[in-house]
Design an enzyme around this catalytic site. Sequence first.
Site: not given
Length: 386
Positions: A348-351
């Site tokens: 889950i690409p919160c970056h």
Amino acid sequence: RLSLPLHTALTKKFGVAFSVDDGRPTGPSCTMTARALPPADVMFRAFETRDPDYEGIFVTAVRTTGIFCRPTCSARKPKRRNVEFFSTVADALAAGYRACRRCRPLEPNGSTPEWATTLMEAVEADPSRRWTDQDLRKRFELDPARVRRWFQRTHGITFHAYSRARRLASALDHVKEGEQLSNVAHEHGYESLSGFREAFTRAFGITPGSPAKGQVILRRLNTPMGPMVAGATDDGICLLEFSDRRMLETQLKRVGKRFGQAPVPGDHPLLETLAEQLGEYFEGSRTSFDVPLALAGTPFQEGVWRALLDIPYGETISYDELARRVDCPGGQRAVGRANGDNRIAVVIPCHRVIRASGELGGYGGGLPRKQWLLDLERGVQQGSLF
């Protein structure tokens, strides 16, 4: 232990200072700390080519076999994503690995005395046994003080610490197979279940338990950004956190509360899938993940996390834009908190969420990791962080 010529060469090559064995039989053990290890890709190449110059610098542990080896081991080489490196055999043992019988990393350069070889073979033959000083005297006719000094000098741990590490690792294998805790504790020489739980938790950082249906199963994964802890239920991946993140303990508690049972170590098919897909992602051959996810958050959190999944690979959006996408205009702080509560990093690409100014903003794994991930997705050449 490092010879002076090797010390000089390594210091010049890597720009770090290593301690040097002064040659005295009772001198300090010359092991490097984890921070002084060469870059992971350098160590892996040395392991692949069986470079003898790296003897004594590191040992290579293979997750799929549970074994650790010398850099020069002649065994078949594993895939990069299945290995991790330790500066000492003590660290590898503490992580639950056992010594390779082919390259014998516990034997310093072939100089292991016959009595020590016999003793270690006895431990491997029965790793669940609790060895005592009386065993050393009566069964092997050895002075316990002599044994303690030799293990401490050559491996940095006492014999009893070595045997405890092997006993706990053996217990972990039995717990993974679903055996009852009381049986495992008794079979591995623990007088009480509470004593076993305490020793197990101290060694592995989590409370032991027998896997149950729907329970969260944990596994440690090695990545170019450092070790991560992954968790899965039958419904999907529910955890992927950096092992050094301060929030990890809190996240483990939250996962246990959400799923109604404390997480336990073990193997799960979804964790195998995750490890494979992460390997492809870090190699640059995968741009999205299709492993099932078990989000288990509040409705708002899950809405934010699903919005994160819609951000294309290699692109970024602002917190303001993310707030608009979840119908919460002006809620940058709220979506920022939900970002920080994301328990499944990378997948889950919160970056991919940054400030409107272009600054990175925060990241639970640290800003260097956030930049590293963004560079990876933009095709910027880079090495391992660790």
